[in-house]
Design an enzyme around this catalytic site. Sequence first.
Site, short mmCIF file in Angstrom:
data_model
loop_
_atom_site.label_atom_id
_atom_site.label_comp_id
_atom_site.label_asym_id
_atom_site.label_seq_id
_atom_site.Cartn_x
_atom_site.Cartn_y
_atom_site.Cartn_z
CE LYS A 1 10.79 39.32 3.26
NZ LYS A 1 10.38 40.71 3.30
CE LYS B 1 12.67 39.48 -7.11
NZ LYS B 1 12.51 39.07 -5.73
C1 G6Q Z 1 14.63 44.58 -1.51
C2 G6Q Z 1 14.02 43.99 -2.67
C3 G6Q Z 1 14.92 43.12 -3.50
C4 G6Q Z 1 15.21 41.74 -2.89
C5 G6Q Z 1 15.83 40.86 -3.97
C6 G6Q Z 1 16.20 39.49 -3.45
O1 G6Q Z 1 14.05 45.27 -0.71
O2 G6Q Z 1 12.87 43.31 -2.31
O3 G6Q Z 1 16.15 43.76 -3.76
O4 G6Q Z 1 16.04 41.85 -1.79
O5 G6Q Z 1 14.95 40.76 -5.05
O6 G6Q Z 1 15.07 38.84 -2.95
P1 G6Q Z 1 15.24 37.52 -2.10
O7 G6Q Z 1 16.00 37.83 -0.86
O8 G6Q Z 1 13.84 37.06 -1.80
O9 G6Q Z 1 16.00 36.54 -2.96
#
Ligand code: G6Q
Length: 550
Positions: free
Chosen positions: A206, A512
């Site tokens: 994301k 993170k």
């Molecule tokens: C989910 C969380 C977390 C996220 C991951 C990956 O609701 O926010 O599990 O999906 O940290 O994040 P990215 O998709 O931004 O890489």
Amino acid sequence: MTQPVDLPAWQALGQHFQASSKTTLRDLFAADNGRFDQFQLNAAGLFLDYSKNHITKETTSLLVQLADQSQLQNKIEAMFSGDVVNPTEGRPALHTALRNRSDKPVLVDGSDVMPGINNVIDRMRAFSDRVRNGEWKGHTGQAITDVVNIGIGGSDLGPLMACEALDAFAHDRLKLHFVSNVDGSHLASTIKHLNPQSTLFIIASKTFTTQETLANANSAKQWFLESDAEQGDVAKHFVALSTNTERVTEFGIDSVNMFEFWDWVGGRYSLWSAIGLPVMLCIGAERFVQFLEGAHAMDEHFRTAPLASNMPVTMALLTIWYNNFHSAHSHLIAPYDQYLHRFPAYLQQLTMESNGKSVHVDGSPISCDTGPIVWGEPGTNGQHAYFQLVHQGTHIIPTDFILPMESLNPIGNHHELLMANCFAQSEALMMGKNSEELTLEMQSAGAGPDEIDRLTGHRTFAGNRPSNTIMMQRLDARALGALIACYEHKVFVESAIWDINPFDQWGVELGKQLASAIQTELAGGKSVTGHDASTNGLINRTLKMRNLHA
Ligand code: G6Q
């Protein structure tokens, strides 16, 4: 603000618990043989039997009053309508719009998000059709045989679980792989047997800033380029699923090969967005749409059914009843379907990341327990392992049994055996075995009084352990969509009653941040003093050992 524990229905439930806690499930069934008919629901192709719970009509009525007094109906409407239900990140949570199969618009800041959503679905469909029919070629002209999704958390668990769950409908040529762990072994063992010329990488992130995903993506690109491919060939072998066009382009993926989604889609709710591309590649666009339709049918049920006959609401209220009144803080998910083997892990993230919170929406500390610990493994395997504790341990663990009535692989009497085991477990958990029943059983097996006496404590079962059974005709795309949406809404209802924000995850963000600082120190190679003594010790020991072995 009124705390949940101060609501009149919460107080009444406390008194009701005191008054009813001695009544057993056996008593309840003995007193009313209409329980199965009374405590069951049908929604979006799912059937829920919740009669094996510590509830009477009075309990369910008080629980529904609790939902009412928590303004649940308003909160449901707020989520579906695109209100900012995630105030700590200033966002709506519109996963329901992603599977909105009606013609109704969904407005965010006054503009309809549906044309954008449908446009991405169309692009996904065009792409996945080309990969599936072999028209999309790798740089040497070979059709794609292997798809590797690189992502973590919400960008991994959902599509991985769904591809496994729908494996019976998987494309014959395409093999789906998922790499999430930054441990190099995950990537190395996945690509070991792959041919770079016929492999497609999907970089799913994301934010496109997640350390683990970027490390894996960079190493995958390096592996690809080292295989005699040129930089210009990357476009045929790498696509991205993201909200961050700038970072995707920086990584070297053309924005033409990026499938976008939006910041109002939470990571763990993103399976319905472009993050579902691996699922579409696996089962095809038509079935992917059925998957969305199944979820949409559950959304419609959740939004319109009265609270008392609403499946996600009922499941959530049972969790509140056990978690907050019976002190049962663990919830077992036992799918009796091998295809659902990753479903408990997926639900772990959905429920524990959403409802693992200690403050209310307004930031004030919460005065009751929130999200329970969720865990599980498919039956029948679990029966030969952890079920011992569920039957005879000291914890009461409410259990969800999940079972399709029809097998997708009918072999001999396997499915009958599977179903028999599932029903037997919920029966055994509820009924247990008392000393009279055990004595009769042991006597007929020829045991004498001394042996019976010696073993009675060990071989009796208190029973009285609650469970739900969720059934469906068969585990297809539509049923899976409905099942996932049902749990998503269950989690939402719990959060509404506890008055917490289920859509943020500051605990994940902390990890993170810290990892990135320590990684810089490890790369720097100089001994550190800035942490607590244990963390300093671990880092310095690692640096020393590394030098010794360098
Ligand atoms: C989910 C969380 C977390 C996220 C991951 C990956 O609701 O926010 O599990 O999906 O940290 O994040 P990215 O998709 O931004 O890489």
